[in-house]
Every structure is written in structure tokens, then in C-alpha cells.
Scaffold this motif. Structure first.
Motif, PDB file in Angstrom:
ATOM      1  N   PRO A 192       3.161   7.065   8.270  1.00 42.46           N
ATOM      2  CA  PRO A 192       2.087   6.219   8.788  1.00 42.46           C
ATOM      3  C   PRO A 192       2.587   4.973   9.529  1.00 42.46           C
ATOM      4  CG  PRO A 192       2.232   6.004   6.413  1.00 42.46           C
ATOM      5  CD  PRO A 192       3.202   7.079   6.812  1.00 42.46           C
ATOM      6  N   ILE A 193       3.737   4.441   9.120  1.00 48.71           N
ATOM      7  CA  ILE A 193       4.268   3.218   9.733  1.00 48.71           C
ATOM      8  C   ILE A 193       5.668   3.514  10.262  1.00 48.71           C
ATOM      9  CG2 ILE A 193       4.658   0.739   9.424  1.00 48.71           C
ATOM     10  CD1 ILE A 193       1.833   1.571   8.655  1.00 48.71           C
ATOM     11  N   PRO A 194       5.810   3.885  11.538  1.00 47.36           N
ATOM     12  CA  PRO A 194       7.120   4.285  12.048  1.00 47.36           C
ATOM     13  C   PRO A 194       8.139   3.142  12.119  1.00 47.36           C
ATOM     14  CG  PRO A 194       5.463   4.376  13.793  1.00 47.36           C
ATOM     15  CD  PRO A 194       4.743   4.038  12.530  1.00 47.36           C
ATOM     16  N   ASP A 195       7.687   1.920  12.424  1.00 44.81           N
ATOM     17  CA  ASP A 195       8.611   0.781  12.559  1.00 44.81           C
ATOM     18  C   ASP A 195       8.101  -0.433  11.787  1.00 44.81           C
ATOM     19  OD1 ASP A 195      10.411   2.056  14.453  1.00 44.81           O
ATOM     20  OD2 ASP A 195       8.746   1.921  15.880  1.00 44.81           O
ATOM     21  N   PRO A 196       8.168  -0.391  10.451  1.00 48.76           N
ATOM     22  CA  PRO A 196       7.660  -1.531   9.677  1.00 48.76           C
ATOM     23  C   PRO A 196       8.543  -2.761   9.855  1.00 48.76           C
ATOM     24  CG  PRO A 196       8.742   0.034   8.224  1.00 48.76           C
ATOM     25  CD  PRO A 196       8.707   0.666   9.593  1.00 48.76           C
ATOM     26  N   GLN A 197       7.913  -3.930   9.855  1.00 49.45           N
ATOM     27  CA  GLN A 197       8.658  -5.186   9.929  1.00 49.45           C
ATOM     28  C   GLN A 197       9.440  -5.403   8.642  1.00 49.45           C
ATOM     29  OE1 GLN A 197       6.246  -8.578  10.882  1.00 49.45           O
ATOM     30  NE2 GLN A 197       7.864 -10.048  10.442  1.00 49.45           N
ATOM     31  N   PHE A 198       8.827  -5.022   7.520  1.00 44.99           N
ATOM     32  CA  PHE A 198       9.479  -5.135   6.215  1.00 44.99           C
ATOM     33  C   PHE A 198       9.816  -3.733   5.718  1.00 44.99           C
ATOM     34  CE2 PHE A 198       6.420  -8.705   6.372  1.00 44.99           C
ATOM     35  CZ  PHE A 198       7.327  -9.753   6.354  1.00 44.99           C
ATOM     36  N   ALA A 199      11.009  -3.554   5.198  1.00 47.31           N
ATOM     37  CA  ALA A 199      11.415  -2.234   4.706  1.00 47.31           C
ATOM     38  C   ALA A 199      10.475  -1.791   3.590  1.00 47.31           C
ATOM     39  CB  ALA A 199      12.847  -2.284   4.193  1.00 47.31           C
ATOM     40  N   PRO A 200      10.017  -0.537   3.633  1.00 50.48           N
ATOM     41  CA  PRO A 200       9.152  -0.062   2.546  1.00 50.48           C
ATOM     42  C   PRO A 200       9.927   0.057   1.244  1.00 50.48           C
ATOM     43  CG  PRO A 200       9.659   1.708   4.090  1.00 50.48           C
ATOM     44  CD  PRO A 200      10.228   0.459   4.673  1.00 50.48           C
ATOM     45  N   ALA A 201       9.223  -0.121   0.134  1.00 51.05           N
ATOM     46  CA  ALA A 201       9.824   0.030  -1.192  1.00 51.05           C
ATOM     47  C   ALA A 201       9.645   1.478  -1.637  1.00 51.05           C
ATOM     48  CB  ALA A 201       9.157  -0.923  -2.180  1.00 51.05           C
TER      49      ALA A 201
ATOM     50  N   LEU B  16       0.833  -1.194   0.000  1.00 54.07           N
ATOM     51  CA  LEU B  16       0.000   0.000   0.000  1.00 54.07           C
ATOM     52  C   LEU B  16       0.867   1.243   0.000  1.00 54.07           C
ATOM     53  CD1 LEU B  16      -2.686  -1.043   2.637  1.00 54.07           C
ATOM     54  CD2 LEU B  16      -2.657  -1.455   0.186  1.00 54.07           C
ATOM     55  N   SER B  17       0.462   2.243  -0.758  1.00 54.42           N
ATOM     56  CA  SER B  17       1.209   3.498  -0.824  1.00 54.42           C
ATOM     57  C   SER B  17       1.081   4.259   0.489  1.00 54.42           C
ATOM     58  CB  SER B  17       0.703   4.365  -1.978  1.00 54.42           C
ATOM     59  OG  SER B  17      -0.589   4.855  -1.678  1.00 54.42           O
ATOM     60  N   HIS B  18       1.910   5.261   0.657  1.00 52.34           N
ATOM     61  CA  HIS B  18       1.874   6.123   1.835  1.00 52.34           C
ATOM     62  C   HIS B  18       0.461   6.683   2.036  1.00 52.34           C
ATOM     63  CE1 HIS B  18       2.376   9.880   4.089  1.00 52.34           C
ATOM     64  NE2 HIS B  18       3.500   9.387   4.571  1.00 52.34           N
ATOM     65  N   GLU B  19      -0.155   7.162   0.945  1.00 54.29           N
ATOM     66  CA  GLU B  19      -1.493   7.739   1.033  1.00 54.29           C
ATOM     67  C   GLU B  19      -2.530   6.686   1.416  1.00 54.29           C
ATOM     68  OE1 GLU B  19       0.642   8.344  -1.444  1.00 54.29           O
ATOM     69  OE2 GLU B  19       1.022  10.467  -1.085  1.00 54.29           O
ATOM     70  N   GLN B  20      -2.418   5.492   0.838  1.00 51.33           N
ATOM     71  CA  GLN B  20      -3.363   4.430   1.167  1.00 51.33           C
ATOM     72  C   GLN B  20      -3.231   4.018   2.632  1.00 51.33           C
ATOM     73  OE1 GLN B  20      -2.143   1.684  -1.962  1.00 51.33           O
ATOM     74  NE2 GLN B  20      -4.199   1.815  -2.825  1.00 51.33           N
ATOM     75  N   ALA B  21      -1.988   3.867   3.097  1.00 52.05           N
ATOM     76  CA  ALA B  21      -1.761   3.507   4.502  1.00 52.05           C
ATOM     77  C   ALA B  21      -2.321   4.588   5.418  1.00 52.05           C
ATOM     78  CB  ALA B  21      -0.272   3.297   4.757  1.00 52.05           C
ATOM     79  N   SER B  22      -2.076   5.841   5.076  1.00 48.22           N
ATOM     80  CA  SER B  22      -2.585   6.953   5.893  1.00 48.22           C
ATOM     81  C   SER B  22      -4.110   6.952   5.925  1.00 48.22           C
ATOM     82  CB  SER B  22      -2.082   8.289   5.342  1.00 48.22           C
ATOM     83  OG  SER B  22      -0.693   8.390   5.501  1.00 48.22           O
TER      84      SER B  22
END
Length: 124
Positions: free
Chosen positions: A83-92, A66-72
Motif C-alpha cells: 500500500p505504501i511504496p515509498d514511506p517516509q518512515f520505515a514500517p515496523a 496502521l497495519s497493512h490491511e488498515q492502510a489498504s
């Protein structure tokens, strides 16, 4: 004789380049428009546009991205906060077409599980 290039052609070409870059750099694939799913958390819903084909250690991921906007949107945040300060998987990090600004902007794609985890954390 001069060649005419339309804006639609330029946008389609750039979208194809972005999809190739996302696959090469992050193993993220675009979803064909008719094959996407709707994801809902609480009262927010978004349409699937990307999915992960990376191997994070347990085989191919296959998770929606999900994009930054979708997550928000799903988290009820409408500011430019992370929106996700500590993701388990690195964002692309890829470029996405931003209709509100009429240009391509650098954006982050988050795994749906990270968005869901953040949602559950906010719910207490």
C-alpha cells in the motif's frame, strides 16, 4: 497432575510477547482498547491499534501506526499489493493476529502520515 492450557491463554500470551517485541525493536506501543481513535480517509475508516513512540529526530513521534490491511482499506486497495511504496518512515515489521486465517502473520505497521500522503497522491 497435568496442567491445562487454553487456546485463549496461548493467544493472550502471544499478544503480550508481540507487544513487548514491538516496543523493544521498534518503539511501537499497543493502544488500550478503549483509548483508540477512528481514522478516516475518504469513505474508509479504521480503528487505531498501535502508536509510535520512537524519536525520529524531532522528539517522541506519537503518531498512529496502521497495519497493512488498515492502510489498504483506507487507500481502497483490497489486494495484497504494497500500500505504501515509498514511506517516509520505515514500517515496523511485527506479527499480528489474522482472524481470517486463524493465525499470527507477519505484518507491517505504517505511520498514518505516510498513509495520508499516499492517499493525497492518489487523489491527484
Amino acid at each position: 497432575m497435568s496442567t491445562t492450557i487454553t487456546l485463549d491463554y496461548l493467544i493472550q500470551t502471544r499478544l503480550a510477547e508481540i507487544a513487548e517485541d514491538a516496543w523493544r525493536d521498534h518503539r511501537v506501543m499497543p493502544v488500550r482498547s478503549g483509548d483508540g481513535r477512528v481514522f478516516q480517509l475518504g469513505t474508509g475508516a479504521v480503528w487505531e491499534q498501535w502508536y509510535c513512540q520512537a524519536d525520529h529526530g524531532d522528539g517522541l513521534c506519537g503518531e498512529p501506526m496502521l497495519s497493512h490491511e488498515q492502510a489498504s482499506t483506507l487507500l481502497g486497495m483490497y489486494a495484497d499489493d504494497e500500500p505504501i511504496p515509498d514511506p517516509q518512515f520505515a514500517p515496523a515489521e511485527i506479527e499480528l493476529l489474522d482472524p481470517s486465517r486463524g493465525c499470527f502473520m507477519t505484518n507491517a505497521l505504517y505511520h498514518f502520515s505516510d498513509v495520508g500522503r499516499e492517499y493525497r497522491k492518489a487523489q491527484g
